[in-house]
Design a protein around this motif. Structure first.
Motif, PDB file in Angstrom:
ATOM      1  N   GLU A   1       0.827  -1.202   0.000  1.00 36.27           N
ATOM      2  CA  GLU A   1       0.000   0.000   0.000  1.00 36.27           C
ATOM      3  C   GLU A   1       0.867   1.260   0.000  1.00 36.27           C
ATOM      4  O   GLU A   1       0.586   2.229  -0.719  1.00 36.27           O
ATOM      5  CB  GLU A   1      -0.926  -0.008   1.208  1.00 36.27           C
ATOM      6  CG  GLU A   1      -2.002  -1.084   1.138  1.00 36.27           C
ATOM      7  CD  GLU A   1      -2.853  -1.137   2.388  1.00 36.27           C
ATOM      8  OE1 GLU A   1      -2.541  -0.387   3.359  1.00 36.27           O
ATOM      9  OE2 GLU A   1      -3.821  -1.926   2.414  1.00 36.27           O
TER      10      GLU A   1
ATOM     11  N   GLN B   1       2.315   2.446  -3.250  1.00 32.97           N
ATOM     12  CA  GLN B   1       1.399   3.056  -4.218  1.00 32.97           C
ATOM     13  C   GLN B   1       1.187   4.552  -3.978  1.00 32.97           C
ATOM     14  O   GLN B   1       0.523   5.215  -4.778  1.00 32.97           O
ATOM     15  CB  GLN B   1       0.040   2.350  -4.159  1.00 32.97           C
ATOM     16  CG  GLN B   1       0.083   0.890  -4.587  1.00 32.97           C
ATOM     17  CD  GLN B   1      -1.308   0.302  -4.711  1.00 32.97           C
ATOM     18  OE1 GLN B   1      -2.027   0.536  -5.691  1.00 32.97           O
ATOM     19  NE2 GLN B   1      -1.709  -0.452  -3.717  1.00 32.97           N
TER      20      GLN B   1
ATOM     21  N   GLU C   1     -14.736  -0.671 -16.631  1.00 34.95           N
ATOM     22  CA  GLU C   1     -14.230  -0.074 -15.387  1.00 34.95           C
ATOM     23  C   GLU C   1     -14.685   1.375 -15.258  1.00 34.95           C
ATOM     24  O   GLU C   1     -15.018   1.829 -14.161  1.00 34.95           O
ATOM     25  CB  GLU C   1     -12.713  -0.165 -15.346  1.00 34.95           C
ATOM     26  CG  GLU C   1     -12.204  -1.596 -15.182  1.00 34.95           C
ATOM     27  CD  GLU C   1     -10.695  -1.696 -15.333  1.00 34.95           C
ATOM     28  OE1 GLU C   1     -10.064  -0.660 -15.673  1.00 34.95           O
ATOM     29  OE2 GLU C   1     -10.140  -2.792 -15.121  1.00 34.95           O
TER      30      GLU C   1
ATOM     31  N   TYR D   1     -16.875   3.032 -12.432  1.00 34.52           N
ATOM     32  CA  TYR D   1     -16.415   4.235 -11.742  1.00 34.52           C
ATOM     33  C   TYR D   1     -17.537   5.265 -11.629  1.00 34.52           C
ATOM     34  O   TYR D   1     -17.754   5.858 -10.566  1.00 34.52           O
ATOM     35  CB  TYR D   1     -15.231   4.840 -12.506  1.00 34.52           C
ATOM     36  CG  TYR D   1     -14.832   6.220 -12.064  1.00 34.52           C
ATOM     37  CD1 TYR D   1     -14.136   6.426 -10.869  1.00 34.52           C
ATOM     38  CD2 TYR D   1     -15.125   7.341 -12.851  1.00 34.52           C
ATOM     39  CE1 TYR D   1     -13.754   7.696 -10.467  1.00 34.52           C
ATOM     40  CE2 TYR D   1     -14.749   8.609 -12.456  1.00 34.52           C
ATOM     41  CZ  TYR D   1     -14.059   8.787 -11.265  1.00 34.52           C
ATOM     42  OH  TYR D   1     -13.698  10.052 -10.875  1.00 34.52           O
TER      43      TYR D   1
ATOM     44  N   GLU E   1      -8.095   6.894 -12.053  1.00 33.94           N
ATOM     45  CA  GLU E   1      -6.923   6.069 -11.779  1.00 33.94           C
ATOM     46  C   GLU E   1      -6.749   5.797 -10.285  1.00 33.94           C
ATOM     47  O   GLU E   1      -6.407   4.678  -9.881  1.00 33.94           O
ATOM     48  CB  GLU E   1      -5.661   6.732 -12.349  1.00 33.94           C
ATOM     49  CG  GLU E   1      -5.582   6.760 -13.866  1.00 33.94           C
ATOM     50  CD  GLU E   1      -6.456   7.844 -14.497  1.00 33.94           C
ATOM     51  OE1 GLU E   1      -6.619   7.831 -15.729  1.00 33.94           O
ATOM     52  OE2 GLU E   1      -6.980   8.703 -13.732  1.00 33.94           O
ATOM     53  N   GLU E   2      -6.980   6.828  -9.463  1.00 36.35           N
ATOM     54  CA  GLU E   2      -6.848   6.634  -8.018  1.00 36.35           C
ATOM     55  C   GLU E   2      -7.996   5.795  -7.459  1.00 36.35           C
ATOM     56  O   GLU E   2      -7.798   4.975  -6.566  1.00 36.35           O
ATOM     57  CB  GLU E   2      -6.787   7.994  -7.314  1.00 36.35           C
ATOM     58  CG  GLU E   2      -5.484   8.721  -7.535  1.00 36.35           C
ATOM     59  CD  GLU E   2      -4.299   7.978  -6.928  1.00 36.35           C
ATOM     60  OE1 GLU E   2      -4.339   7.685  -5.717  1.00 36.35           O
ATOM     61  OE2 GLU E   2      -3.343   7.682  -7.667  1.00 36.35           O
ATOM     62  N   TRP E   3      -9.205   6.021  -7.981  1.00 39.82           N
ATOM     63  CA  TRP E   3     -10.332   5.182  -7.554  1.00 39.82           C
ATOM     64  C   TRP E   3     -10.040   3.716  -7.847  1.00 39.82           C
ATOM     65  O   TRP E   3     -10.252   2.847  -6.979  1.00 39.82           O
ATOM     66  CB  TRP E   3     -11.605   5.602  -8.285  1.00 39.82           C
ATOM     67  CG  TRP E   3     -12.687   4.565  -8.210  1.00 39.82           C
ATOM     68  CD1 TRP E   3     -13.559   4.346  -7.182  1.00 39.82           C
ATOM     69  CD2 TRP E   3     -12.985   3.562  -9.201  1.00 39.82           C
ATOM     70  NE1 TRP E   3     -14.374   3.272  -7.466  1.00 39.82           N
ATOM     71  CE2 TRP E   3     -14.051   2.781  -8.690  1.00 39.82           C
ATOM     72  CE3 TRP E   3     -12.460   3.257 -10.456  1.00 39.82           C
ATOM     73  CZ2 TRP E   3     -14.595   1.726  -9.414  1.00 39.82           C
ATOM     74  CZ3 TRP E   3     -12.992   2.196 -11.171  1.00 39.82           C
ATOM     75  CH2 TRP E   3     -14.055   1.441 -10.644  1.00 39.82           C
ATOM     76  N   LYS E   4      -9.545   3.419  -9.031  1.00 38.50           N
ATOM     77  CA  LYS E   4      -9.261   2.032  -9.401  1.00 38.50           C
ATOM     78  C   LYS E   4      -8.211   1.431  -8.476  1.00 38.50           C
ATOM     79  O   LYS E   4      -8.348   0.288  -8.010  1.00 38.50           O
ATOM     80  CB  LYS E   4      -8.792   1.973 -10.858  1.00 38.50           C
ATOM     81  CG  LYS E   4      -8.479   0.558 -11.331  1.00 38.50           C
ATOM     82  CD  LYS E   4      -8.051   0.548 -12.796  1.00 38.50           C
ATOM     83  CE  LYS E   4      -7.673  -0.867 -13.229  1.00 38.50           C
ATOM     84  NZ  LYS E   4      -7.260  -0.923 -14.661  1.00 38.50           N
ATOM     85  N   LYS E   5      -7.179   2.218  -8.161  1.00 41.34           N
ATOM     86  CA  LYS E   5      -6.095   1.727  -7.307  1.00 41.34           C
ATOM     87  C   LYS E   5      -6.595   1.331  -5.927  1.00 41.34           C
ATOM     88  O   LYS E   5      -6.211   0.299  -5.374  1.00 41.34           O
ATOM     89  CB  LYS E   5      -5.013   2.811  -7.178  1.00 41.34           C
ATOM     90  CG  LYS E   5      -3.832   2.413  -6.312  1.00 41.34           C
ATOM     91  CD  LYS E   5      -3.009   3.636  -5.900  1.00 41.34           C
ATOM     92  CE  LYS E   5      -2.444   4.398  -7.061  1.00 41.34           C
ATOM     93  NZ  LYS E   5      -1.589   5.529  -6.614  1.00 41.34           N
ATOM     94  N   TRP E   6      -7.500   2.171  -5.358  1.00 37.49           N
ATOM     95  CA  TRP E   6      -7.917   1.973  -3.971  1.00 37.49           C
ATOM     96  C   TRP E   6      -9.272   1.289  -3.833  1.00 37.49           C
ATOM     97  O   TRP E   6      -9.802   1.181  -2.729  1.00 37.49           O
ATOM     98  CB  TRP E   6      -7.935   3.314  -3.243  1.00 37.49           C
ATOM     99  CG  TRP E   6      -6.587   3.962  -3.217  1.00 37.49           C
ATOM    100  CD1 TRP E   6      -6.200   5.084  -3.880  1.00 37.49           C
ATOM    101  CD2 TRP E   6      -5.430   3.508  -2.501  1.00 37.49           C
ATOM    102  NE1 TRP E   6      -4.880   5.366  -3.634  1.00 37.49           N
ATOM    103  CE2 TRP E   6      -4.375   4.424  -2.783  1.00 37.49           C
ATOM    104  CE3 TRP E   6      -5.173   2.435  -1.646  1.00 37.49           C
ATOM    105  CZ2 TRP E   6      -3.105   4.278  -2.236  1.00 37.49           C
ATOM    106  CZ3 TRP E   6      -3.909   2.290  -1.114  1.00 37.49           C
ATOM    107  CH2 TRP E   6      -2.888   3.198  -1.409  1.00 37.49           C
TER     108      TRP E   6
ATOM    109  N   GLY F   1      -8.809  -2.268  -7.555  1.00 34.65           N
ATOM    110  CA  GLY F   1      -7.421  -2.697  -7.720  1.00 34.65           C
ATOM    111  C   GLY F   1      -6.746  -3.092  -6.424  1.00 34.65           C
ATOM    112  O   GLY F   1      -5.564  -3.442  -6.419  1.00 34.65           O
ATOM    113  N   GLN F   2      -7.478  -3.064  -5.318  1.00 36.55           N
ATOM    114  CA  GLN F   2      -6.897  -3.422  -4.028  1.00 36.55           C
ATOM    115  C   GLN F   2      -6.534  -4.900  -3.964  1.00 36.55           C
ATOM    116  O   GLN F   2      -7.120  -5.733  -4.648  1.00 36.55           O
ATOM    117  CB  GLN F   2      -7.900  -3.155  -2.901  1.00 36.55           C
ATOM    118  CG  GLN F   2      -8.210  -1.720  -2.626  1.00 36.55           C
ATOM    119  CD  GLN F   2      -9.123  -1.618  -1.420  1.00 36.55           C
ATOM    120  OE1 GLN F   2      -8.668  -1.487  -0.293  1.00 36.55           O
ATOM    121  NE2 GLN F   2     -10.421  -1.684  -1.663  1.00 36.55           N
TER     122      GLN F   2
END
Length: 327
Positions: free
Chosen positions: A38, A41, A191, A195, A216-221, A224-225
């Motif tokens: 985490e 990232q 995706e 979103y 991109e940040e939404w997907k990461k957290w 994409g977790q």
């Protein structure tokens, strides 16, 4: 008198000790490896201020307390993301139970508050277990007040019998709603539709504050977790439109699953679509041999509490208080 020092956290050396401390206060355990993944990232902190002089940007300084034997016995973090409310920092402060009552928590609290003052933060938020009377009392003595109450609920799957609750899936399908997973419709186009569904439904969560992350940040957290798989993201569709979602996340240590997110567009609510999605999540969890499902809901989120506790039968567990300190 107990001897200790407060210092900045050393990465990756301190991750193992910090994971053990966090496991005293978190509902599901974490690991050094997960904490490091985490942290990797998050780009280096970059704070700034808006036209009103309010704190903006992001950062996440971390401190530990080390006892006279060199053991890490406490941890604190203050963080904000670019989408966090202006002026706000979220903080966590945990002391090993055997080291409490020796001034370590107070020293970490003072260190964190000094940094918050230096960066001109105007608000600090902490989430404390409702059963931790000692920490709640400490926070209240230092200017924190209870703002919200989040309930925790657990569903034991070994003894669960959904009965006619599964009928909600068939009812929705007869009304023209189709259920797929993200694994059925992979790719960025899907995706981005997901979103938009998250973005529309997220502000309806009681107590939600701040802006919504960019894609991109939404997907990461979110999707994409670690512990989230496309086949565990159940989506309700009306035609080509995504109108509801349930996302599950699995903890590698307990093998349990967490309801990471549930949302249905406002105009589709009241049709038992959320219940249908929840039951699809239950089916997935049982097929994976998961021992239990865990979820959290704000105390004011009556519709979701009704589904989870009254209809499905999630067991009430001690939750958390959102404690706020205006600086």
């Amino acid at each position: 008198m107990t001897k200790f020092i407060i210092r900045r956290m050393r990465q990756p050396d301190d991750f193992a000790a910090v994971a053990q401390l966090l496991n005293w206060i978190w509902s599901e355990p974490t690991t050094a490896e997960r904490l490091k993944a985490e942290e990797d990232q998050v780009p280096p902190g970059k704070l700034d201020y808006n036209e009103k002089g309010e704190l903006m940007g992001w950062d996440r300084p971390q401190w530990v307390a080390e006892d006279e034997f060199g053991q890490v016995v406490a941890y604190a973090i203050a963080w904000r993301a670019p989408w966090t409310d202006p002026g706000t920092l979220i903080q966590t402060n945990v002391v090993h139970p055997e080291s409490r009552g020796n001034g370590i928590g107070r020293a970490l609290h003072d260190t964190l508050h000094q940094w918050a003052a230096e960066v001109k933060a105007s608000r600090l938020i902490s989430f404390l277990r409702e059963t931790d009377d000692r920490s709640v009392a400490f926070a209240e003595r230092h200017g924190y007040v209870k703002e919200r109450h989040t309930f925790e609920s657990v569903l034991d799957l070994a003894s669960f019998d959904g009965g006619n609750l599964y009928d909600a899936i068939n009812e929705a399908e007869r009304a023209g709603i189709r259920f797929v997973t993200l694994a059925d419709e992979p790719g960025e186009a899907s995706e981005r539709k997901l979103y938009e569904l998250y973005k529309v439904t997220h502000p309806d969560i009681p107590g939600y504050a701040g802006d919504f992350p960019w894609f991109e940040e939404w997907k990461k957290w979110s999707i994409g977790q670690a512990g989230v798989r496309p086949e565990w993201i159940h989506i309700a569709k009306d035609g080509d439109r995504y109108i509801g979602v349930v996302t599950l996340q699995q903890n590698e240590q307990t093998q349990a699953m967490y309801h990471e997110y549930t949302g249905v567009l406002p105009e589709y609510r009241g049709r038992r679509i959320a219940l249908a999605l929840k039951m699809l999540g239950v089916q997935t969890a049982r097929a994976c041999g998961v021992p239990y499902l865990r979820t959290h809901n704000d105390s004011m989120n009556a519709p979701m509490l009704r589904i989870n506790r009254d209809l499905i039968g999630f067991r009430a567990e001690p939750g958390n208080y959102k404690m706020v300190c205006e600086l």
